[in-house]
Design a protein around this motif. Structure first.
Motif, PDB file in Angstrom:
ATOM      1  N   ARG A  97     -20.667 -16.852  39.442  1.00 10.35           N
ATOM      2  CA  ARG A  97     -20.024 -16.607  40.743  1.00 10.35           C
ATOM      3  C   ARG A  97     -19.149 -17.792  41.144  1.00 10.35           C
ATOM      4  NH1 ARG A  97     -21.230 -18.389  45.652  1.00 10.35           N
ATOM      5  NH2 ARG A  97     -23.327 -19.090  45.052  1.00 10.35           N
ATOM      6  N   LEU A  98     -19.673 -18.984  40.997  1.00  8.51           N
ATOM      7  CA  LEU A  98     -18.905 -20.181  41.359  1.00  8.51           C
ATOM      8  C   LEU A  98     -17.687 -20.344  40.463  1.00  8.51           C
ATOM      9  CD1 LEU A  98     -21.827 -22.710  41.980  1.00  8.51           C
ATOM     10  CD2 LEU A  98     -20.330 -21.681  43.693  1.00  8.51           C
ATOM     11  N   HIS A  99     -17.841 -20.018  39.188  1.00 10.18           N
ATOM     12  CA  HIS A  99     -16.711 -20.092  38.263  1.00 10.18           C
ATOM     13  C   HIS A  99     -15.595 -19.149  38.699  1.00 10.18           C
ATOM     14  CE1 HIS A  99     -14.358 -19.000  34.693  1.00 10.18           C
ATOM     15  NE2 HIS A  99     -14.569 -20.232  34.291  1.00 10.18           N
ATOM     16  N   ALA A 100     -15.958 -17.928  39.041  1.00  4.38           N
ATOM     17  CA  ALA A 100     -14.965 -16.938  39.467  1.00  4.38           C
ATOM     18  C   ALA A 100     -14.269 -17.385  40.747  1.00  4.38           C
ATOM     19  CB  ALA A 100     -15.635 -15.581  39.660  1.00  4.38           C
ATOM     20  N   GLU A 101     -15.036 -17.915  41.698  1.00  5.18           N
ATOM     21  CA  GLU A 101     -14.453 -18.363  42.963  1.00  5.18           C
ATOM     22  C   GLU A 101     -13.501 -19.533  42.746  1.00  5.18           C
ATOM     23  OE1 GLU A 101     -17.524 -19.256  45.743  1.00  5.18           O
ATOM     24  OE2 GLU A 101     -18.350 -17.222  45.760  1.00  5.18           O
ATOM     25  N   LEU A 102     -13.898 -20.480  41.908  1.00  6.28           N
ATOM     26  CA  LEU A 102     -13.065 -21.657  41.684  1.00  6.28           C
ATOM     27  C   LEU A 102     -11.806 -21.298  40.904  1.00  6.28           C
ATOM     28  CD1 LEU A 102     -12.672 -24.629  42.057  1.00  6.28           C
ATOM     29  CD2 LEU A 102     -14.154 -25.054  40.089  1.00  6.28           C
ATOM     30  N   ALA A 103     -11.949 -20.454  39.908  1.00  6.99           N
ATOM     31  CA  ALA A 103     -10.779 -20.025  39.144  1.00  6.99           C
ATOM     32  C   ALA A 103      -9.781 -19.289  40.027  1.00  6.99           C
ATOM     33  CB  ALA A 103     -11.221 -19.132  37.984  1.00  6.99           C
ATOM     34  N   GLU A 104     -10.289 -18.487  40.950  1.00  4.39           N
ATOM     35  CA  GLU A 104      -9.420 -17.753  41.868  1.00  4.39           C
ATOM     36  C   GLU A 104      -8.706 -18.719  42.820  1.00  4.39           C
ATOM     37  OE1 GLU A 104      -7.393 -14.699  43.715  1.00  4.39           O
ATOM     38  OE2 GLU A 104      -8.525 -14.737  41.821  1.00  4.39           O
ATOM     39  N   GLN A 105      -9.418 -19.737  43.293  1.00  7.27           N
ATOM     40  CA  GLN A 105      -8.805 -20.732  44.162  1.00  7.27           C
ATOM     41  C   GLN A 105      -7.670 -21.461  43.445  1.00  7.27           C
ATOM     42  OE1 GLN A 105      -9.146 -21.725  47.351  1.00  7.27           O
ATOM     43  NE2 GLN A 105     -10.653 -20.156  47.864  1.00  7.27           N
ATOM     44  N   PHE A 106      -7.900 -21.835  42.201  1.00  4.57           N
ATOM     45  CA  PHE A 106      -6.857 -22.499  41.422  1.00  4.57           C
ATOM     46  C   PHE A 106      -5.648 -21.578  41.235  1.00  4.57           C
ATOM     47  CE2 PHE A 106      -9.594 -25.771  38.921  1.00  4.57           C
ATOM     48  CZ  PHE A 106      -9.781 -26.481  40.099  1.00  4.57           C
ATOM     49  N   LYS A 107      -5.916 -20.311  40.976  1.00  2.00           N
ATOM     50  CA  LYS A 107      -4.851 -19.356  40.693  1.00  2.00           C
ATOM     51  C   LYS A 107      -3.939 -19.158  41.892  1.00  2.00           C
ATOM     52  CE  LYS A 107      -4.127 -14.609  39.055  1.00  2.00           C
ATOM     53  NZ  LYS A 107      -4.808 -13.351  38.614  1.00  2.00           N
ATOM     54  N   LYS A 108      -4.503 -19.140  43.089  1.00  4.36           N
ATOM     55  CA  LYS A 108      -3.689 -18.837  44.270  1.00  4.36           C
ATOM     56  C   LYS A 108      -3.153 -20.087  44.981  1.00  4.36           C
ATOM     57  CE  LYS A 108      -7.457 -18.416  47.662  1.00  4.36           C
ATOM     58  NZ  LYS A 108      -8.172 -17.450  48.546  1.00  4.36           N
ATOM     59  N   THR A 109      -3.461 -21.276  44.460  1.00  4.22           N
ATOM     60  CA  THR A 109      -2.960 -22.510  45.061  1.00  4.22           C
ATOM     61  C   THR A 109      -1.589 -22.846  44.495  1.00  4.22           C
ATOM     62  OG1 THR A 109      -5.214 -23.369  45.359  1.00  4.22           O
ATOM     63  CG2 THR A 109      -3.407 -24.968  45.426  1.00  4.22           C
ATOM     64  N   LEU A 110      -0.574 -22.809  45.343  1.00  3.99           N
ATOM     65  CA  LEU A 110       0.803 -23.013  44.886  1.00  3.99           C
ATOM     66  C   LEU A 110       1.004 -24.392  44.264  1.00  3.99           C
ATOM     67  CD1 LEU A 110       2.805 -21.391  47.842  1.00  3.99           C
ATOM     68  CD2 LEU A 110       2.192 -20.375  45.633  1.00  3.99           C
TER      69      LEU A 110
END
Length: 210
Positions: A134-147
């Motif tokens: 769960r934490l991996h998915a959340e962190l990867a998503e944060q990285f993906k959407k950070t310009l």
């Protein structure tokens, strides 16, 4: 070059006869398992043009990473493997010290790898594994959407609520942002930073700097 290779082979032979590892244990990675940070091979194994700068580095890294992952898989190792600027990073959960030593020895057989850095943890429970996913998915998503992180080659591993960041950032601002995002994510207890930064040099190529 010949003398260096002979020295490396002699060290490996000595280790096999004495039972001692040729790499030092330098960091504790939770519980009784020890992490390793080991310089195993000489720079001269691959041309300098393949170590520094541009597409040559990226292509070389992909080739080395594929070989490394295949070799680990063939030897029954389930740890994650990444190659950045011909430097190998092994991350995962391992049952005991002998398996950790075997993973490093397997990685050291891939010609072209300059150094091997390992972050190993004891085996976790299924409940902890689900939390890590769960934490991996959340962190990867944060990285993906950070310009601010666009253009960076960032990779994430999460084990026992610790975030291991790997890859290459375009500048120190991206590196700092990635570490900050991981540190601020709820339930992440520690951030381990292995992100390299591209540093421009005079002829237009780029080299990586930690």
């Amino acid at each position: 070059m010949g003398k260096k290779i002979l020295h490396i082979l002699f060290a490996l032979l000595l280790a096999s006869t004495t039972g001692c590892a040729v790499y030092p244990a330098v960091q504790v990675a939770g519980g009784a398992m020890t992490g390793y940070d080991a310089a195993m091979l000489a720079d001269e194994y691959i041309p300098r043009s393949h170590v520094e700068g541009g597409g040559l580095t990226a292509n070389q890294d992909k080739m080395l990473q594929r070989r490394l992952r295949e070799r680990l898989q063939l030897n029954g190792m389930t740890v994650s493997a990444h190659v950045i600027d011909a430097k190998a990073y092994l991350v995962g959960q391992i049952s005991d010290r002998a398996r950790a030593d075997y993973a490093i020895k397997t990685a050291s057989t891939v010609q072209g790898i300059k150094t091997i850095t390992c972050k190993f943890y004891p085996l976790t429970t299924r409940r902890e594994a689900r939390k890590d996913q769960r934490l991996h998915a959340e962190l990867a998503e944060q990285f993906k959407k950070t310009l601010r992180l666009r253009g960076a080659d960032l990779r994430v591993e999460v084990i026992q609520s610790q975030a291991i960041l790997l890859g290459k950032a375009q500048n120190y601002s991206q590196k700092t942002a990635a570490v900050a995002i991981a540190s601020e994510l709820g339930d992440i207890t520690q951030v381990i930073d292995y992100i390299a930064v591209k540093v421009p040099i005079a002829d237009g190529d780029e080299v990586a700097s930690k």
